[in-house]
Design a protein around this motif. Structure first.
Motif, PDB file in Angstrom:
ATOM      1  N   ALA A 193      34.847  44.367  39.704  1.00  0.00           N
ATOM      2  CA  ALA A 193      35.409  43.325  40.448  1.00  0.00           C
ATOM      3  C   ALA A 193      35.553  43.666  41.807  1.00  0.00           C
ATOM      4  CB  ALA A 193      37.129  43.146  40.008  1.00  0.00           C
ATOM      5  N   ASN A 194      35.465  42.541  42.799  1.00  0.00           N
ATOM      6  CA  ASN A 194      35.285  42.770  44.279  1.00  0.00           C
ATOM      7  C   ASN A 194      36.714  43.442  44.727  1.00  0.00           C
ATOM      8  OD1 ASN A 194      35.418  42.412  46.945  1.00  0.00           O
ATOM      9  ND2 ASN A 194      34.590  40.439  46.741  1.00  0.00           N
ATOM     10  N   PRO A 195      36.573  44.354  45.200  1.00  0.00           N
ATOM     11  CA  PRO A 195      37.802  45.014  46.047  1.00  0.00           C
ATOM     12  C   PRO A 195      38.867  44.181  46.342  1.00  0.00           C
ATOM     13  CG  PRO A 195      36.035  46.458  46.388  1.00  0.00           C
ATOM     14  CD  PRO A 195      35.301  45.170  45.856  1.00  0.00           C
ATOM     15  N   LYS A 196      38.203  43.308  47.105  1.00  0.00           N
ATOM     16  CA  LYS A 196      39.431  42.424  47.953  1.00  0.00           C
ATOM     17  C   LYS A 196      40.093  41.515  46.878  1.00  0.00           C
ATOM     18  CE  LYS A 196      36.457  41.564  51.771  1.00  0.00           C
ATOM     19  NZ  LYS A 196      35.317  40.986  52.068  1.00  0.00           N
ATOM     20  N   SER A 197      39.595  41.063  45.901  1.00  0.00           N
ATOM     21  CA  SER A 197      40.299  40.286  44.603  1.00  0.00           C
ATOM     22  C   SER A 197      41.099  41.057  43.846  1.00  0.00           C
ATOM     23  CB  SER A 197      39.422  39.277  44.176  1.00  0.00           C
ATOM     24  OG  SER A 197      38.451  40.245  43.339  1.00  0.00           O
ATOM     25  N   VAL A 198      41.195  42.358  43.658  1.00  0.00           N
ATOM     26  CA  VAL A 198      41.884  43.223  42.842  1.00  0.00           C
ATOM     27  C   VAL A 198      43.298  43.021  42.999  1.00  0.00           C
ATOM     28  CG1 VAL A 198      42.453  45.689  42.192  1.00  0.00           C
ATOM     29  CG2 VAL A 198      40.086  44.924  42.402  1.00  0.00           C
ATOM     30  N   PRO A 199      43.780  42.782  44.269  1.00  0.00           N
ATOM     31  CA  PRO A 199      45.473  42.926  44.293  1.00  0.00           C
ATOM     32  C   PRO A 199      45.723  41.581  43.475  1.00  0.00           C
ATOM     33  CG  PRO A 199      44.395  43.648  46.396  1.00  0.00           C
ATOM     34  CD  PRO A 199      43.269  43.258  45.641  1.00  0.00           C
ATOM     35  N   THR A 200      45.063  40.291  43.932  1.00  0.00           N
ATOM     36  CA  THR A 200      45.536  39.184  43.487  1.00  0.00           C
ATOM     37  C   THR A 200      45.277  39.145  41.995  1.00  0.00           C
ATOM     38  OG1 THR A 200      44.208  38.473  45.137  1.00  0.00           O
ATOM     39  CG2 THR A 200      44.929  36.667  43.456  1.00  0.00           C
ATOM     40  N   LEU A 201      44.251  39.872  41.214  1.00  0.00           N
ATOM     41  CA  LEU A 201      44.209  39.923  39.823  1.00  0.00           C
ATOM     42  C   LEU A 201      45.300  40.832  39.364  1.00  0.00           C
ATOM     43  CD1 LEU A 201      40.449  40.679  39.426  1.00  0.00           C
ATOM     44  CD2 LEU A 201      41.610  38.642  38.824  1.00  0.00           C
ATOM     45  N   LEU A 202      45.596  41.839  39.851  1.00  0.00           N
ATOM     46  CA  LEU A 202      46.823  42.955  39.460  1.00  0.00           C
ATOM     47  C   LEU A 202      48.080  41.940  39.490  1.00  0.00           C
ATOM     48  CD1 LEU A 202      45.927  46.323  41.362  1.00  0.00           C
ATOM     49  CD2 LEU A 202      45.768  45.401  38.778  1.00  0.00           C
ATOM     50  N   LEU A 203      48.567  41.098  40.814  1.00  0.00           N
ATOM     51  CA  LEU A 203      49.394  40.515  40.621  1.00  0.00           C
ATOM     52  C   LEU A 203      49.645  39.440  39.532  1.00  0.00           C
ATOM     53  CD1 LEU A 203      51.839  39.898  42.640  1.00  0.00           C
ATOM     54  CD2 LEU A 203      50.416  38.021  43.353  1.00  0.00           C
ATOM     55  N   LEU A 204      48.325  38.772  39.454  1.00  0.00           N
ATOM     56  CA  LEU A 204      48.594  37.873  37.971  1.00  0.00           C
ATOM     57  C   LEU A 204      48.894  38.586  36.627  1.00  0.00           C
ATOM     58  CD1 LEU A 204      45.185  35.810  38.576  1.00  0.00           C
ATOM     59  CD2 LEU A 204      47.655  35.033  38.901  1.00  0.00           C
ATOM     60  N   LEU A 205      48.447  39.930  36.359  1.00  0.00           N
ATOM     61  CA  LEU A 205      48.836  40.735  35.374  1.00  0.00           C
ATOM     62  C   LEU A 205      50.238  40.877  35.515  1.00  0.00           C
ATOM     63  CD1 LEU A 205      45.828  43.105  35.187  1.00  0.00           C
ATOM     64  CD2 LEU A 205      46.616  41.354  33.433  1.00  0.00           C
ATOM     65  N   PHE A 206      50.861  41.011  36.632  1.00  0.00           N
ATOM     66  CA  PHE A 206      52.327  41.313  36.728  1.00  0.00           C
ATOM     67  C   PHE A 206      53.401  40.205  36.565  1.00  0.00           C
ATOM     68  CE2 PHE A 206      51.714  45.543  39.035  1.00  0.00           C
ATOM     69  CZ  PHE A 206      52.572  46.237  38.210  1.00  0.00           C
ATOM     70  N   VAL A 207      52.667  38.906  36.681  1.00  0.00           N
ATOM     71  CA  VAL A 207      53.527  37.724  36.982  1.00  0.00           C
ATOM     72  C   VAL A 207      54.466  37.649  35.570  1.00  0.00           C
ATOM     73  CG1 VAL A 207      53.710  35.324  36.641  1.00  0.00           C
ATOM     74  CG2 VAL A 207      52.401  36.512  38.473  1.00  0.00           C
ATOM     75  N   PRO A 208      53.829  37.848  34.295  1.00  0.00           N
ATOM     76  CA  PRO A 208      54.933  37.726  33.125  1.00  0.00           C
ATOM     77  C   PRO A 208      55.990  38.801  33.282  1.00  0.00           C
ATOM     78  CG  PRO A 208      52.442  37.734  32.794  1.00  0.00           C
ATOM     79  CD  PRO A 208      52.565  38.273  33.909  1.00  0.00           C
TER      80      PRO A 208
END
Lengths: 307, 360
Positions: A116-131
């Motif tokens: 994954a593009n390092p710039k989009s990793v925080p967003t992806l991690l956040l999406l994983l955390f939302v639940p």
């Protein structure tokens, strides 16, 4: 200690030490000792407590051998004590949950860490955390609705013509497994993600440059490097699954029984806290022994996991 | 078993940034070729394009005459030695070396034998069962070379592999690398920002700046006849004069500066803006009386004794500092600081050169 006092002063250091001591002593050590002590005492009416019958014995622990049922394993039929059967099924299905979590989490972790593009990793991690922002009870109930016979999952699969009649998901241990995988998969994902992130990308490129295929790179380079992460993820998922009460209670069927549910029945239904304590310690000790055995087989050290 | 490499009009863009700009180079089979340039000049990108980790935006890359565009790194006959070596820390030395054979399905006994053979080649017998973390920097270097050689590459690509070593070891490994290259006959492509390394080891050097090749020539030519100001000042030291060209004739020209008019060789393309006069310190002489031509009166401002040579700085009129290096033959007389002297140079040893070649 000297260092702490120099840095924060006697007052703040004292407070920190006091809080840690309180947490350890009052919330961990004393409750466990109380539970451990009572697990060796018989369940007696209040008037007889402290009387001649109130003596230490291993009888509470031996109750797991009571009441056998017929069990079929690999076509052979055995008579197995019902609570031991429950215990082994709990271990077996917790192992299944752990393996399922690994199979699902490893590709995602590798994608997040290396592709994954390092710039989009925080967003992806956040999406994983939302639940995780929603309570575990509600999430288990949500799955209970999703998996219902006339629920959204079956409607979706029917409308896509993937199945021709509704599937009964909440049967035997099926829904429990789905619920546990969903609940604990992040505990597998993050340690593996951390482990793979710390792998030098040049190692992957060097292996590829030397002619290795994608599978070989994972087998020889990425997996061995991330072994400590996989181990700590697996220990967490296994222990949490084996110790889960909520998911098996909500998503369980008439034919599923988790060992924690047995403990709860001793405690709440039979009101026998002494036997419940004994069962709780059995679960703790045997799971710890099982985890140690698996770690020994895979040559993982405790210090690797703590990293 | 070595191959030549041809880069034809190779361009590589990263977004708006052009890392490699129309590079044309032909590297001969069995040659030791260095790309020399400051960091960010595109040399590593060229290496990654040859090895297959990066695809060129335009242009063709041929290895042994064959167009390799679209081939993955594991399909190309190249072996890359990474700047940090990228040895596999969880494998022993021999497993590291034999990894390329392992993926090719060679059986264990043969792998082990080949690894031992390569360890002897790189002069590291007895290290087979150690782990990379138990080796010193220089030994790790040798393991990385052996690991790359194990797959019998037609081309070895080396990305500043000596930069992490200390000076003594670096000089030793230079000779070692050169010897291994001669012994195996494999084409070596070497990336470095260290001019000493490039000059000492290479058959030919390609000097790069801002994604463009400035000059391709053998080390002597690069040092003695740089084609432009960038090459002259990146490779070696210079006294630089700013002025204008007058009376060019027969490859020589006059050069008018604030310190007087000099005579020097006129480089090709030395027209327009940015043309300067370059003289090496070791070609600058120092004397008490003025020389016949190209002589500048200076006040000696600093003398530093470097061992094999003595570096003398002189301040000319207008504050320009000139440097002369004289060989220390054991009896060289050194002018005192503050004394007056003349610095002069031979017109044949001075060159009027244009600026670096930049975007077309």
């Amino acid at each position: 200690m000297q260092d702490l006092i120099r840095r924060y002063g006697v007052g703040l250091t004292g407070l920190m030490v006091l809080l840690v001591a309180f947490w350890l002593l009052m919330l961990v050590i004393i409750p466990n000792i109380t539970l451990f002590e009572s697990s060796f005492r018989p369940y007696l009416p209040v008037v007889e407590m402290g009387g001649p019958k109130d003596v230490y014995s291993p009888n509470n622990y031996l109750k797991v051998f009571d009441g056998s049922v017929e069990t079929t394993i690999l076509g052979m039929t055995f008579m197995v004590p019902v609570h031991i059967r429950t215990f082994f099924l709990t271990i077996w299905y917790s192992v299944t949950v752990t393996l399922a979590c690994f199979v699902l989490a490893y590709p995602v972790a590798f994608y997040l860490a290396k592709i994954a593009n390092p710039k989009s990793v925080p967003t992806l991690l956040l999406l994983l955390f939302v639940p995780l922002w929603v309570s575990e009870v509600l999430r288990a109930f949500a799955w209970w609705i999703i998996l219902a016979l006339k629920g959204p999952l079956n409607s979706l699969l029917l409308s896509l013509s993937l199945i021709d009649k509704p599937v009964r998901w909440i049967t035997d241990y099926d829904a429990v497994l789905i619920g546990l995988v969903y609940t604990y998969i992040l505990f597998m994902l993050f340690p593996i993600y951390n482990a793979i992130s710390s792998l030098d990308t040049n190692q992957i490129e060097a292996a590829e440059d030397l002619g290795a295929s994608r599978w070989r790179i994972h087998w020889r380079i990425v997996l061995p490097h991330s072994k400590p992460g996989i181990a700590s993820g697996a220990v967490m998922v296994f222990m949490l699954s084996a110790g889960s009460l909520l998911v098996p209670s909500i998503l369980g069927s008439t034919t599923s029984q988790w060992f924690t549910q047995t403990i709860q029945q001793w405690m709440n239904d039979a009101l026998d806290w002494n036997t419940a304590s004994a069962y709780a310690f059995l679960l703790l000790f045997l799971c710890t022994a099982f985890v140690s055995l698996v770690m020994w087989i895979f040559r993982v050290k405790l210090s690797d996991i703590a990293k | 078993m070595s191959a030549g490499i041809d880069l034809e009009n190779v361009v590589c863009d990263f977004g708006d940034f052009r890392a490699v700009d129309h590079v044309n180079v032909s590297i001969k089979p069995g040659e030791f070729f260095s790309f020399l340039g400051p960091s960010g000049c595109g040399k590593t990108t060229i290496l990654r394009m040859i090895s297959g980790f990066t695809e060129p935006t335009q242009g063709i890359i041929r290895i042994g005459g064959q167009d390799v565009r679209g081939q993955r790194p594991n399909q190309r006959p190249t072996a890359l030695i990474f700047q940090n070596l990228a040895l596999f820390p969880l494998m022993t030395v021999w497993e590291n070396i034999a990894f390329g054979l392992e993926v090719r399905g060679v059986d264990k006994a043969k792998r082990r034998a080949r690894a031992d053979e390569l360890l002897r080649l790189v002069d590291l017998p007895g290290a087979a069962d150690k782990y990379p973390s138990q080796l010193s920097g220089g030994q790790r270097q040798r393991v990385a070379i052996a690991r790359a050689l194990a797959v019998e590459p037609a081309v070895m690509l080396l990305d500043e592999p000596l930069s992490a070593l200390d000076l003594k070891l670096r000089q030793h490994m230079r000779a070692e690398l050169r010897a291994i290259q001669k012994r195996t006959g494999v084409t070596f492509i070497y990336i470095t920002h260290d001019q000493g390394e490039a000059l000492a080891m290479s058959d030919r050097v390609g000097v790069m700046s801002q994604g463009r090749i400035q000059q391709v020539a053998d080390p002597r030519e690069i040092y003695n006849n740089p084609v432009n100001g960038f090459v002259a000042s990146f490779v070696g030291e210079n006294n630089i004069f700013d002025g204008t060209v007058v009376n060019p004739a027969n490859g020589m020209a006059g050069y008018e500066t604030a310190l007087g008019t000099f005579r020097a060789r006129l480089g090709a393309l030395a027209t327009g803006k940015g043309v300067k006069l370059f003289v090496r310190p070791e070609h600058t002489a120092i004397s008490l009386t003025a020389a016949a031509e190209n002589s500048v009166p200076v006040t000696i401002s600093e003398v530093s004794f470097e061992g094999s040579f003595i570096s003398i700085q002189g301040k000319a009129a207008g504050g320009t500092t000139l440097v002369a290096e004289i060989r220390n033959d054991g009896a060289a007389t050194v002018p005192a600081i503050g004394s007056a002297a003349f610095m002069s140079f031979d017109p044949a040893r001075a060159a009027i050169l244009p600026d670096a070649e930049t975007r077309r």
